[in-house]
Every structure is written in C-alpha cells, then in structure tokens.
Motif scaffolding. Structure first.
Motif, PDB file in Angstrom:
ATOM      1  N   VAL A  25      19.752 -47.367  62.630  1.00  0.00           N
ATOM      2  CA  VAL A  25      18.343 -47.771  62.656  1.00  0.00           C
ATOM      3  C   VAL A  25      17.916 -48.108  64.071  1.00  0.00           C
ATOM      4  O   VAL A  25      16.836 -47.699  64.535  1.00  0.00           O
ATOM      5  CB  VAL A  25      18.114 -48.979  61.724  1.00  0.00           C
ATOM      6  CG1 VAL A  25      16.721 -49.561  61.926  1.00  0.00           C
ATOM      7  CG2 VAL A  25      18.317 -48.577  60.269  1.00  0.00           C
ATOM      8  N   GLU A  26      18.762 -48.846  64.784  1.00  0.00           N
ATOM      9  CA  GLU A  26      18.438 -49.237  66.160  1.00  0.00           C
ATOM     10  C   GLU A  26      18.347 -48.014  67.061  1.00  0.00           C
ATOM     11  O   GLU A  26      17.461 -47.920  67.924  1.00  0.00           O
ATOM     12  CB  GLU A  26      19.505 -50.204  66.680  1.00  0.00           C
ATOM     13  CG  GLU A  26      19.055 -51.024  67.875  1.00  0.00           C
ATOM     14  CD  GLU A  26      17.885 -51.922  67.537  1.00  0.00           C
ATOM     15  OE1 GLU A  26      16.958 -52.017  68.375  1.00  0.00           O
ATOM     16  OE2 GLU A  26      17.883 -52.525  66.447  1.00  0.00           O
TER      17      GLU A  26
ATOM     18  N   GLU B 239      20.552 -58.280  69.774  1.00  0.00           N
ATOM     19  CA  GLU B 239      19.743 -58.347  68.561  1.00  0.00           C
ATOM     20  C   GLU B 239      20.583 -58.423  67.290  1.00  0.00           C
ATOM     21  O   GLU B 239      20.293 -59.216  66.377  1.00  0.00           O
ATOM     22  CB  GLU B 239      18.826 -57.123  68.498  1.00  0.00           C
ATOM     23  CG  GLU B 239      17.918 -57.090  67.283  1.00  0.00           C
ATOM     24  CD  GLU B 239      17.054 -55.849  67.248  1.00  0.00           C
ATOM     25  OE1 GLU B 239      16.429 -55.595  66.192  1.00  0.00           O
ATOM     26  OE2 GLU B 239      16.998 -55.123  68.271  1.00  0.00           O
ATOM     27  N   LEU B 240      21.635 -57.605  67.230  1.00  0.00           N
ATOM     28  CA  LEU B 240      22.415 -57.505  65.995  1.00  0.00           C
ATOM     29  C   LEU B 240      23.712 -58.298  66.021  1.00  0.00           C
ATOM     30  O   LEU B 240      24.317 -58.530  64.973  1.00  0.00           O
ATOM     31  CB  LEU B 240      22.736 -56.028  65.711  1.00  0.00           C
ATOM     32  CG  LEU B 240      21.542 -55.076  65.632  1.00  0.00           C
ATOM     33  CD1 LEU B 240      22.026 -53.646  65.458  1.00  0.00           C
ATOM     34  CD2 LEU B 240      20.612 -55.482  64.502  1.00  0.00           C
TER      35      LEU B 240
ATOM     36  N   ALA C  21      22.384 -53.814  70.357  1.00  0.00           N
ATOM     37  CA  ALA C  21      23.420 -54.119  69.374  1.00  0.00           C
ATOM     38  C   ALA C  21      23.987 -55.508  69.600  1.00  0.00           C
ATOM     39  O   ALA C  21      24.180 -56.282  68.653  1.00  0.00           O
ATOM     40  CB  ALA C  21      24.530 -53.074  69.443  1.00  0.00           C
TER      41      ALA C  21
ATOM     42  N   SER D 129      27.605 -51.383  56.866  1.00  0.00           N
ATOM     43  CA  SER D 129      26.371 -52.086  57.226  1.00  0.00           C
ATOM     44  C   SER D 129      26.155 -52.074  58.732  1.00  0.00           C
ATOM     45  O   SER D 129      25.019 -51.896  59.203  1.00  0.00           O
ATOM     46  CB  SER D 129      26.429 -53.539  56.719  1.00  0.00           C
ATOM     47  OG  SER D 129      26.535 -53.581  55.309  1.00  0.00           O
ATOM     48  N   GLU D 130      27.237 -52.261  59.489  1.00  0.00           N
ATOM     49  CA  GLU D 130      27.128 -52.215  60.948  1.00  0.00           C
ATOM     50  C   GLU D 130      26.690 -50.832  61.420  1.00  0.00           C
ATOM     51  O   GLU D 130      25.820 -50.702  62.292  1.00  0.00           O
ATOM     52  CB  GLU D 130      28.466 -52.592  61.577  1.00  0.00           C
ATOM     53  CG  GLU D 130      28.850 -54.042  61.388  1.00  0.00           C
ATOM     54  CD  GLU D 130      30.254 -54.346  61.880  1.00  0.00           C
ATOM     55  OE1 GLU D 130      30.603 -55.530  62.015  1.00  0.00           O
ATOM     56  OE2 GLU D 130      31.026 -53.388  62.125  1.00  0.00           O
TER      57      GLU D 130
ATOM     58  N   ALA E  17      23.003 -50.323  60.616  1.00  0.00           N
ATOM     59  CA  ALA E  17      22.148 -51.080  61.541  1.00  0.00           C
ATOM     60  C   ALA E  17      22.069 -50.395  62.897  1.00  0.00           C
ATOM     61  O   ALA E  17      21.000 -50.331  63.520  1.00  0.00           O
ATOM     62  CB  ALA E  17      22.678 -52.506  61.690  1.00  0.00           C
TER      63      ALA E  17
END
Length: 236
Positions: free
Chosen positions: A88-89, A138-139, A135, A81-82, A85
C-alpha cells in the motif's frame, strides 16, 4: 587514530532480539509447566516407568509441535500484514508522492522536530529511499528484516522441548520413591529461573515474577496429581 567500533544493537534490532529471547524463555516455561503437570498427574495414578515415559514423550511432542504450528501461523499472518502494508505504501508513493512527503514531514514533526528541520529530513530520506523511510517512520517496519515464520516456529519448538525435557527426565530417571519429589523440586527450581529471566528481559520485578511463576506451576502440578490420584484410586 582509528575510531572505536560500535557494535551495539539499536532500535528495531535490539527490540527484535529481546522479543526472541522473551519468546524462548516463555516457550521453555510452557514446556516445564505442561509436561511437569502431565507426568505428575500420571504419577498420581501409576508408578510404572514405561507409562510415565510414554505420557511425557507424548506431551513433549504434542506440545512442541503445537507451539511450532501456532507460532508459524501467527507470524505468517504478521508477515503477510507487513507485506500488505508495504505494498500500500509503495502504491501511495507512486501515485501521490507530494502527499506522502507532507505526511512524512508531519510524522517527523510529531517526534519533536521543527517544521523546517522535519521538512529537510523528509526530503533527504525520500531522496535516499522513500519506501524505507515511510516503512520505518510511519509503519514501524524494517523492510529488510520482516518477521520470519520459520524462525519463530523452530525457536518455539526448541525452547518448549528444552523446557519439557527436565520434568520428563526427572520423572523417569530417579528411583521410584524419589521420582515425584525430584520432578516437583526440579521443575519449581526451573520455573524460578524462567520467571527471573523473563522479568529481567521485561525490566520487571524478578522476585514477584518468579513467585508468580512458581505458584502457577505448583498449582498445575497439584491439580493434575490430585486428579491422577483420584482416577488411580477409582481404577480408571
């Protein structure tokens, strides 16, 4: 004059370390409770040392392998998942850099900075390393320290094994008449320690956590001992 060195762990590093410590304590706690419940239950049915040792070893190996496999699968999913993400970023930064700069500015504003300061910080962070900035802000992900499923699996395996060894040794080493008492008392003492440790790591009340831990372990051993006694009396 030389400036003093500063080696404290901050932010994500400290949080990650605390999470690993908490997971290790909880793994040891599971090893104590599950193995103690198993060997005490068997002890209710028989006092044969080889039967107790076989049951304890089987419980230790099954539990540690199950914990390791579960952690590996769970952390692998988290790592995937990381990575997704971050991918996508990375694509968004490539396709719409201005929109991403605005988003980073707004995120920094949400943390209490004025627009001017947030904008300047966003520009500087983007120029230095845009992906790492997004990262982290935001994440909440550090691209250099993604979760490692193998570390998690080995940590769970070892912590469960260490916890399980105590009741296993306590049930097979003492003389027959002392086995049950030694196992129960040593397991409850160890549960006090793991309960206190987990509470301290989580900034909770250590007394309440220890009592809760002991109550759960005592209940588990009581139920399995009663079941073992009934099965032994029935000749099963």
């Amino acid at each position: 004059m030389t400036e003093p060195t500063h080696e404290e762990a901050h932010g994500g590093a400290l949080a990650e370390r605390l999470n690993w410590l908490r997971a290790a304590v909880l793994g040891a706690n599971d090893g104590i409770v599950s193995t103690a419940g198993l060997v005490v239950g068997v002890a209710g049915a028989t006092d044969d040392r080889s039967a107790l040792l076989t049951a304890g070893l089987a419980g230790l190996l099954a539990g540690s392998m199950s914990m390791a496999a579960g952690e590996y699968v769970s952390v692998s999913t988290q790592r995937d998942s990381e990575k997704a993400a971050l991918a996508v970023e990375r694509r968004e930064l490539r396709e719409q850099p201005e929109a991403e700069l605005e988003e980073l500015t707004e995120l920094l504003q949400d943390r209490g900075l004025s627009w001017d300061v947030a904008r300047e910080a966003a520009v500087q962070l983007t120029e230095r390393d845009a992906l790492r900035a997004h990262a982290r802000v935001e994440l909440g992900i550090d691209p250099d320290q993604l979760t490692n499923p193998w570390h998690a699996a080995w940590a769970s395996f070892l912590s469960f094994t260490v916890g399980a060894l105590l009741p296993l040794l306590a049930i097979v080493l003492p003389p027959t008449g002392w086995r049950l008492a030694v196992t129960v008392l040593s397991s409850l003492a160890a549960l006090v320690l793991t309960g206190w440790s987990s509470a301290r790591l989580g900034a909770a009340d250590p007394v309440r956590a220890s009592l809760r831990n002991v109550a759960g372990g005592a209940l588990a051993m009581g139920v399995t001992y009663a079941a073992g006694t009934l099965l032994g009396a029935a000749g099963v």
